[in-house]
Design a protein around this motif. Structure first.
Motif, PDB file in Angstrom:
ATOM      1  N   ILE A 176      89.292  34.220 -39.041  1.00  9.24           N
ATOM      2  CA  ILE A 176      88.336  34.506 -40.118  1.00  9.24           C
ATOM      3  C   ILE A 176      88.236  36.014 -40.324  1.00  9.24           C
ATOM      4  O   ILE A 176      88.168  36.507 -41.451  1.00  9.24           O
ATOM      5  N   ARG A 177      88.233  36.752 -39.238  1.00 10.12           N
ATOM      6  CA  ARG A 177      88.200  38.223 -39.318  1.00 10.12           C
ATOM      7  C   ARG A 177      89.427  38.741 -40.073  1.00 10.12           C
ATOM      8  O   ARG A 177      89.328  39.619 -40.924  1.00 10.12           O
ATOM      9  N   ASP A 178      90.599  38.183 -39.750  1.00  8.23           N
ATOM     10  CA  ASP A 178      91.826  38.597 -40.438  1.00  8.23           C
ATOM     11  C   ASP A 178      91.763  38.250 -41.922  1.00  8.23           C
ATOM     12  O   ASP A 178      92.219  39.026 -42.773  1.00  8.23           O
ATOM     13  N   ALA A 179      91.195  37.071 -42.230  1.00  9.41           N
ATOM     14  CA  ALA A 179      91.067  36.664 -43.639  1.00  9.41           C
ATOM     15  C   ALA A 179      90.168  37.628 -44.391  1.00  9.41           C
ATOM     16  O   ALA A 179      90.419  37.958 -45.553  1.00  9.41           O
ATOM     17  N   SER A 222      75.665  39.771 -34.848  1.00  6.40           N
ATOM     18  CA  SER A 222      76.881  40.178 -34.124  1.00  6.40           C
ATOM     19  C   SER A 222      78.088  39.388 -34.601  1.00  6.40           C
ATOM     20  O   SER A 222      79.188  39.933 -34.754  1.00  6.40           O
ATOM     21  N   HIS A 223      77.885  38.082 -34.847  1.00  6.47           N
ATOM     22  CA  HIS A 223      78.976  37.269 -35.375  1.00  6.47           C
ATOM     23  C   HIS A 223      79.454  37.818 -36.722  1.00  6.47           C
ATOM     24  O   HIS A 223      80.660  37.945 -36.971  1.00  6.47           O
ATOM     25  N   TYR A 274      84.112  36.729 -29.426  1.00  6.81           N
ATOM     26  CA  TYR A 274      84.233  35.964 -30.671  1.00  6.81           C
ATOM     27  C   TYR A 274      85.694  35.701 -31.038  1.00  6.81           C
ATOM     28  O   TYR A 274      86.026  35.591 -32.202  1.00  6.81           O
ATOM     29  N   ILE A 275      86.551  35.622 -30.030  1.00  5.94           N
ATOM     30  CA  ILE A 275      87.981  35.495 -30.300  1.00  5.94           C
ATOM     31  C   ILE A 275      88.301  34.254 -31.125  1.00  5.94           C
ATOM     32  O   ILE A 275      89.295  34.220 -31.865  1.00  5.94           O
ATOM     33  N   GLU A 276      87.431  33.224 -31.039  1.00  4.95           N
ATOM     34  CA  GLU A 276      87.675  32.006 -31.814  1.00  4.95           C
ATOM     35  C   GLU A 276      87.588  32.253 -33.313  1.00  4.95           C
ATOM     36  O   GLU A 276      88.063  31.456 -34.124  1.00  4.95           O
ATOM     37  N   TYR A 277      86.953  33.374 -33.704  1.00  4.84           N
ATOM     38  CA  TYR A 277      86.804  33.697 -35.120  1.00  4.84           C
ATOM     39  C   TYR A 277      87.825  34.738 -35.593  1.00  4.84           C
ATOM     40  O   TYR A 277      87.656  35.325 -36.652  1.00  4.84           O
TER      41      TYR A 277
END
Length: 1078
Positions: A896-899, A870-871, A890-893
């Motif tokens: 990373i998702r945008d990257a 899921s992550h 997972y808002i803390e990531y």
């Protein structure tokens, strides 16, 4: 005397001629070829300076314009010829007569909705201004505004031409400019902004239109309170045109401006509030999967600025789509709606009830109840029941029993309200809670207590609803008021006996009451059954009970079936129950029966059918087949259109996970917790096999395609089952550079976790392509991180680090950065684990400790997490319906998702083919370029609609090389009018171009132009005439309608080419010479 007699004779001849022509026009009114010949004759006479009577011209105009209310291309051509004749006649007759003729035409074009108003206004605009002067401006402006709102593209195109002409007049200054601005009641700056917006609305690239709106909408000064009536009408016109825009990107820009700069009061002053709300009534505007979508915060900001009651009065009369309505409702808060009348609240509730998506409707209901709490608390019992019935459906849970009980307890005239309770009330207040087993004794007791104070003839419909209740309170009520034999309400009595007795005692007054009481008797009977076997003993048909009872009967039968130990003989019972059961917990009763009594193949088919019916599936605790696990793990087709937007909105705003993702999540949970290790290993191997087959059959696939989604689901399941990988993983189909980046990352995690050594990866690294190098580096990173202590004990870390260091000096930037970050990450981990390696100390000294939002760097953090898949799905930016938890988890990531998204775009740019547009007119190098004129051909090129965007020297050179006889340019062109060699450069005023073309058509020429739209002959399939006039349109504005009306042929050039006038012209010229070169 002889001379005078000759003149008189000539005048009589002219009069006779005109009289005969008038009669001929009358005869040929409906004969377009005949009228065309008459018009050609009149045109020739006027060209030769031979006067025609005004009566004849009026007769022709009447025949061509006023007798035709249906628009056709042939009639437009006739009209264009007739208007040229009018222009010539006006120049040759007395000024007053000419003005009268033009005035009549202007009136005809501006009164009502004339099909040719746009063509008349565009063709004669200069004549109207020149002859009629400022006196015609008001009528001319009103007519222009009318056709701007027309649904006919030709009329709108004419309005754009007229507006641009008015803009030029305003910019020039002088008397006409001042008079126009006085008529418009605006400043020159406002009108120029208006004209620029109108012109760019026809621009095919919505991004360009959006840029124009950002700069020009503020210039209109929509927030001003000092509008003249006429300028207000123009503002309404342009705003309505913008609010009715079909292109979502353009409409969104308009709405963004309105939401941020205007208020409800501004829109009311402009008379635009209904149109504004209707414009927001498009689900695509709020699509959460579109990064540029409108959002709830923008709507809340708008609502906070204005009068909410005015807003709600307009809002409740719109027939809303689901998502926009929910967004408007969620934008309201309790402070804003305190003074809203109850009538508006009830109308809003009716809008909520119309939402046909159960999840969104529930969200809307919850918010309405919350924000209107104070208003609803003040409702009388009747008003409250009307309100609830206005917005609660049978499928929605009513959870306000305490409020209803208070209203019943405090009602001093319950007798006057009892007529509000009917079968609908049963469905809302009692039915739902009876089927989920909630105890609402206090509410029902209050209701029964109130009924006990009334004579029984006033009990109304409520006397039927408590039949199935066994408590003494309810049985005593029926004994006291209706003399019911309550022993019949107990177990073991026949259905027929119960129905006969209760129908007699409860005295049904209508067919509706009789039907409902019979159904409640069926409910009572089925609730009294102890087992499914009793149905067989009593020789009762379960299907009849299902049909005759309410939902209570259906649920009671499902519960009996769950505990039944034998297989029922009637195969139709299961689908009959499933089709009627509404809730997953109720469907579970039938699923458990099917699991025990059906064969493995039958149970798999049963579950598959449930999925097809979009019923949520919970597998029974116990062993399942591999094929069923695989089917459910790979289940799910993506939704489309409004259904998808609604699902995305439910996910993003209401935190409701997609049902297909939920099924896959439940399946992997079930497999992980309730199957043997052997079964998990088998599923793991089968998933690898399916992935390999997909890779072989579909080496190339697009993002979010069916293949991509299948690979995503397989990779996710493999990661969850990674501890059950018994055999070495085959790398051939897991490390493919052709896979999508997200799939690569998931496979890297899987391989790095499962392999026993990475010597093969480190050996292969130097010889790989950059993208493969990144994958292998990532695998090495995961493997080393997972086995850090083991590798240190085997003294292999220094050797591996040394290999990785080599890639910090790679020529490819992305590989170099990844290698540096991996080494830095491993250095931090070594320090944390107190592992001291001299080489690592040097690496840290050289590179430092680096932190970066690269998705691959996060993979090492997920090694020990159960929900690693899921992550990874989150950070690889998958669609909402591919993940089983909400993104907020997972808002803390998020960074990373945008990257990841940026990296994916960069990869797309690397492989995207270049698309060079032509510069100037570049023709294929063949002998034709220098062959001169082709045999028998005569070619004229009209380029008078172009300015700086076309390369005129190159155009002139092309015309000379290909043997054109004329190049027609605008009067303001910098080219000199010459006739050197074979090519003549001719300057023609825009208002005289139609006249020029008609004259050439009289010599036998045919006119050809192009469009980007389909439905017309393609340019390379069209046979060009030898005597040909090629007409080039303006890149943005195309060809004016008055010129379009006299074209003989229009051919299609592909859309991407037609945007480039230079290249489009090249194609037309080249195709002509392919066909006609000697």
């Amino acid at each position: 005397m002889d001379f005078n007699a000759e003149v008189q004779c000539l005048q009589r001849g002219v009069a006779v001629r005109d009289e005969l022509l008038c009669e001929l026009v009358e005869i040929l009114r409906n004969n377009e070829p005949g009228l065309k010949c008459v018009l050609q004759s009149i045109y020739s006479l006027l060209q030769d300076n031979l006067l025609c009577s005004t009566q004849l011209v009026h007769k022709v105009i009447s025949a061509v314009i006023f007798d035709s209310q249906e628009e056709t291309s042939d009639r437009r051509r006739l009209l264009a010829r007739a208007l040229v004749c009018v222009q010539l006649q006006v120049r040759r007759i007395p000024a007053d007569d000419g003005a009268l003729m033009l005035h009549d035409l202007l009136v005809s074009a501006s009164v009502g909705v004339h099909p040719y108003a746009g063509q008349i206004l565009e063709h004669l605009f200069s004549d109207f201004v020149r002859v009629l002067g400022a006196g015609c401006f008001l009528r001319l402006l009103d007519a222009t505004r009318t056709i701007l709102l027309s649904k006919e593209p030709q009329d709108r195109k004419s309005s754009y031409f007229l507006i641009s002409k008015i803009q030029i007049m305003c910019e020039i200054g002088g008397e006409h400019s001042e008079a126009l601005l006085n008529c418009l009641q605006c400043s020159a700056q406002q009108w120029i902004a208006f004209a620029v917006i109108v012109a760019d609305l026809e621009e095919q690239d919505p991004n360009l239109v959006g840029g124009t709106l950002e700069t020009q909408l503020p210039q209109l000064q929509l927030m001003s309170s000092d509008f003249g009536e006429r300028w207000l009408a123009w503002l309404r016109t342009i705003c309505i045109r913008l609010l009715q825009e079909d292109r979502v990107q353009v409409l969104r820009k308009t709405l963004e401006y309105f939401l941020s700069h205007l208020s409800v009061e501004h829109l009311c002053r402009l008379g635009l509030l209904p149109e504004f709300l209707m414009a927001t009534n498009r689900s695509q505007l709020f699509d959460p999967e579109d990064d540029n979508c409108l959002n709830g915060e923008q709507v809340k900001h708008f609502v906070a600025k204005g009068n909410v009651e005015l807003l709600m009065e307009a809002l409740v009369v719109v027939s809303w789509e689901n998502v926009p309505l929910l967004i408007w409702i969620l934008s309201l808060n309790s402070k804003q709606v305190k003074s809203v009348p109850k009538e508006l609240v009830i109308k809003l509730c009716l809008n909520v009830k119309a939402i046909d998506n159960n999840v969104l409707r529930t969200g809307a209901q919850d918010h309405v109840i919350m924000i209107f709490k104070d208003t609803i608390d003040c409702f009388s019992l009747r008003d409250y029941i009307v309100c609830v019935e206005s917005f609660v459906n049978k499928k929605n849970a009513y959870e306000e029993h305490c409020r209803l009980q208070d209203k019943i307890d405090n009602c001093t005239d319950f007798e006057e309200h009892i007529d509000c309770f009917n079968q609908r009330s049963f469905d809302i207040y009692i039915f739902f809670y009876s089927i989920i087993g909630h105890i609402i004794g206090d509410f029902q007791s209050s209701l029964l207590s109130k009924m006990g104070t009334l004579p029984k003839h006033k009990h109304g419909f409520l006397r039927f609803v408590f039949i199935t209740k066994k408590e003494e309170l309810f049985t005593e009520f029926y004994r006291k008021f209706y003399n019911v034999d309550t022993s019949l309400l107990q177990r073991g009595r026949s259905l027929e006996e119960i129905q006969v007795h209760l129908l007699d005692r409860l005295d049904c007054q209508t067919d509706e009451e009789t039907c409902f009481l019979k159904a409640r008797c069926v409910d009572l009977f089925t609730l009294n059954l102890d087992s499914w076997g009793q149905l067989e003993e009593l020789n009762l048909d379960p299907l009849k009970l299902i049909e005759q009872g309410t939902y209570d009967s259906i649920l009671a039968l499902a519960r009996l079936l769950e505990s039944h130990q034998k297989r029922v003989t009637d195969e139709t019972i299961l689908p009959a129950l499933i089709s009627r059961l509404e809730f997953s917990s109720h469907i579970d009763h039938v699923v458990h029966y099917a699991y025990r009594n059906l064969t493995e193949e039958e149970f798999e088919s049963f579950i598959t059918n449930l999925i097809v019916q979009k019923k949520y599936v919970c597998l029974p605790l116990g062993k399942q087949s591999i094929s069923l696990y695989l089917k459910l793990l790979l289940h799910g087709e993506p939704t489309t259109g409004k259904e998808r937007i609604e699902a995305a909105y439910a996910y993003n705003i209401l935190n409701i996970v997609d049902s297909s993702a939920g099924i896959r999540s439940h399946t992997i949970w079930h497999l992980h917790n309730f199957s043997s290790d052997e079964m998990k290993s088998k599923v793991f191997k089968e998933l690898l096999r399916i992935n390999g087959k997909l890779s072989m059959e579909h080496p190339q696939y697009t993002e979010n395609s069916a293949v991509h989604r299948q690979k995503m689901r397989i990779a996710s399941a493999l990661i969850t089952l990674r501890d059950y990988c018994d055999d070495p993983i085959s790398l051939e189909t897991l490390l493919l550079p052709s896979d999508q980046l997200g799939i690569n990352i998931m496979h890297e995690f899987l391989v790095g976790y499962c392999v026993e050594n990475i010597d093969w990866a480190l050996d292969a690294l130097p010889n790989l392509e950059p993208r493969q190098q990144e994958s292998y580096l990532s695998i090495a990173h995961i493997f080393i991180f997972k086995n850090l202590e083991k590798l240190n004990g085997e003294n292999k870390l220094s050797e591996m680090f040394l290999i990785l260091v080599q890639f910090t000096m790679e020529s490819t930037r992305s590989t170099r950065i990844l290698a540096e970050l991996i080494l830095s990450n491993l250095a931090v981990e070594c320090e944390k684990e107190s592992i001291c390696i001299p080489l690592m100390v040097l690496i840290v000294a050289a590179l430092g400790k680096k932190f970066h939002e690269l998705p691959r760097l996060l993979l090492t953090e997920l090694i020990r997490k159960y929900d690693s898949s899921s992550h990874i799905l989150y950070i690889t930016n998958v669609a909402f319906d591919e993940i089983d938890v909400h993104f907020a988890t997972y808002i803390e990531y998020r960074k990373i998702r945008d990257a990841f998204s940026e990296r994916k775009l960069a990869l797309s740019a690397e492989v995207a083919p270049s698309q060079n547009r032509s510069e100037g007119l570049i023709l294929p190098p063949t002998e034709a370029n220098n062959s001169g004129k082709a045999a028998g051909q005569k070619l004229i090129l009209v380029a008078s609609f172009h300015g700086r965007e076309i390369d005129f020297p190159a155009l002139r050179s092309t015309c000379e090389k290909f043997g054109f006889i004329s190049l027609v340019v605008a009067e303001e062109s910098h080219l000199k009018e010459t006739s050197s060699g074979n090519l003549s450069i001719v300057k023609v005023k825009s208002e005289n171009l139609v006249e020029f073309i008609l004259a050439k058509q009289a010599e036998g020429y045919k006119t050809v132009s192009s469009k980007g739209s389909a439905g017309i002959p393609k340019f390379d399939h069209f046979e060009f005439p030898k005597k040909c006039i090629l007409v080039l349109g303006h890149e943005k504005q195309g060809i004016p309608i008055k010129v379009t009306a006299v074209l003989d042929y229009v051919v299609e050039i592909p859309q991407f080419v037609s945007l480039d006038t230079n290249f489009g012209a090249s194609l037309l010229i080249w195709e002509f010479f392919k066909q006609h070169c000697a």
